[in-house]
Design a protein around this motif. Structure first.
Motif, PDB file in Angstrom:
ATOM      1  N   CYS A  29      -9.806  -2.678   9.194  1.00  0.00           N
ATOM      2  CA  CYS A  29      -9.669  -4.299   8.721  1.00  0.00           C
ATOM      3  C   CYS A  29      -9.457  -4.352   7.067  1.00  0.00           C
ATOM      4  CB  CYS A  29     -10.889  -4.994   9.068  1.00  0.00           C
ATOM      5  SG  CYS A  29     -11.166  -5.132  10.769  1.00  0.00           S
ATOM      6  N   LEU A  30     -10.060  -3.769   6.429  1.00  0.00           N
ATOM      7  CA  LEU A  30      -9.948  -3.688   4.986  1.00  0.00           C
ATOM      8  C   LEU A  30      -8.387  -3.327   4.566  1.00  0.00           C
ATOM      9  CD1 LEU A  30     -11.181  -4.123   2.205  1.00  0.00           C
ATOM     10  CD2 LEU A  30     -11.718  -1.941   2.196  1.00  0.00           C
ATOM     11  N   VAL A  31      -8.030  -2.434   4.931  1.00  0.00           N
ATOM     12  CA  VAL A  31      -6.590  -1.797   4.655  1.00  0.00           C
ATOM     13  C   VAL A  31      -5.626  -3.168   5.139  1.00  0.00           C
ATOM     14  CG1 VAL A  31      -4.758  -0.072   5.110  1.00  0.00           C
ATOM     15  CG2 VAL A  31      -7.124   0.605   4.373  1.00  0.00           C
ATOM     16  N   TYR A  32      -5.832  -3.403   6.611  1.00  0.00           N
ATOM     17  CA  TYR A  32      -4.822  -4.507   7.059  1.00  0.00           C
ATOM     18  C   TYR A  32      -4.481  -5.649   6.272  1.00  0.00           C
ATOM     19  CZ  TYR A  32      -2.755  -2.254  11.470  1.00  0.00           C
ATOM     20  OH  TYR A  32      -2.177  -1.748  12.194  1.00  0.00           O
ATOM     21  N   LYS A  33      -5.992  -6.108   5.663  1.00  0.00           N
ATOM     22  CA  LYS A  33      -5.773  -7.189   4.916  1.00  0.00           C
ATOM     23  C   LYS A  33      -5.260  -7.244   3.635  1.00  0.00           C
ATOM     24  CE  LYS A  33      -9.110 -10.483   2.971  1.00  0.00           C
ATOM     25  NZ  LYS A  33     -10.635 -11.067   2.875  1.00  0.00           N
ATOM     26  N   GLU A  34      -5.525  -6.189   2.859  1.00  0.00           N
ATOM     27  CA  GLU A  34      -5.098  -5.735   1.533  1.00  0.00           C
ATOM     28  C   GLU A  34      -3.930  -5.385   1.483  1.00  0.00           C
ATOM     29  OE1 GLU A  34      -9.642  -5.014  -0.508  1.00  0.00           O
ATOM     30  OE2 GLU A  34      -7.934  -3.252  -0.593  1.00  0.00           O
TER      31      GLU A  34
END
Length: 133
Positions: A29-34
């Motif tokens: 989730c973090l990588v997809y968002k950033e």
């Protein structure tokens, strides 16, 4: 410096969704968002501890949400590799190339590992790509 360097060494934290700590899906989730500007469903509150009942709940949630992800035979950057540990498929990593993934799990901070190697090679269940449509 590779872009993945900024995601290495994030500590494992049950139900974590940010740089202070992530579980395996939280790191995705973090990588997809950033990196991609995509807000994935976060399923916060599912992976709260390591109890077997919790792991079953995580596996059930993964099975229900994986239909929102297209199954692919040839993984590409940012696809998700779904991994079996024990009787359940409940661990995920983020595909970097044809054999490496970024992931985090209990006992290790986020790291890049070979998903075709000795430990993970026989645990790969499938690869999924987020349907951006």
């Amino acid at each position: 410096m590779a872009w993945t360097d900024e995601y290495i060494n994030i500590p494992f934290q049950c139900d974590g969704r940010d740089r202070s700590g992530c579980d395996c899906y939280g790191l995705v989730c973090l990588v997809y968002k950033e990196r991609l500007g995509i807000e994935l469903p976060d399923y916060k509150g599912v992976f709260t501890d390591h109890d077997i009942a919790t792991l079953r709940r995580v596996a059930k949630e993964m099975k229900s949400y994986k239909e929102k992800w297209q199954r692919v035979q040839t993984p590409q950057l940012y696809d998700v590799v779904m991994l079996r540990t024990g009787a359940y498929t409940w661990h995920v990593g983020l595909v970097l190339d044809n054999h490496r993934m970024l992931h985090v799990m209990t006992g290790i901070n986020s790291v890049v590992e070979d998903y075709t190697g000795r430990y993970w090679g026989n645990r790969v269940e499938e690869f999924r790509r987020w349907d951006r449509a």
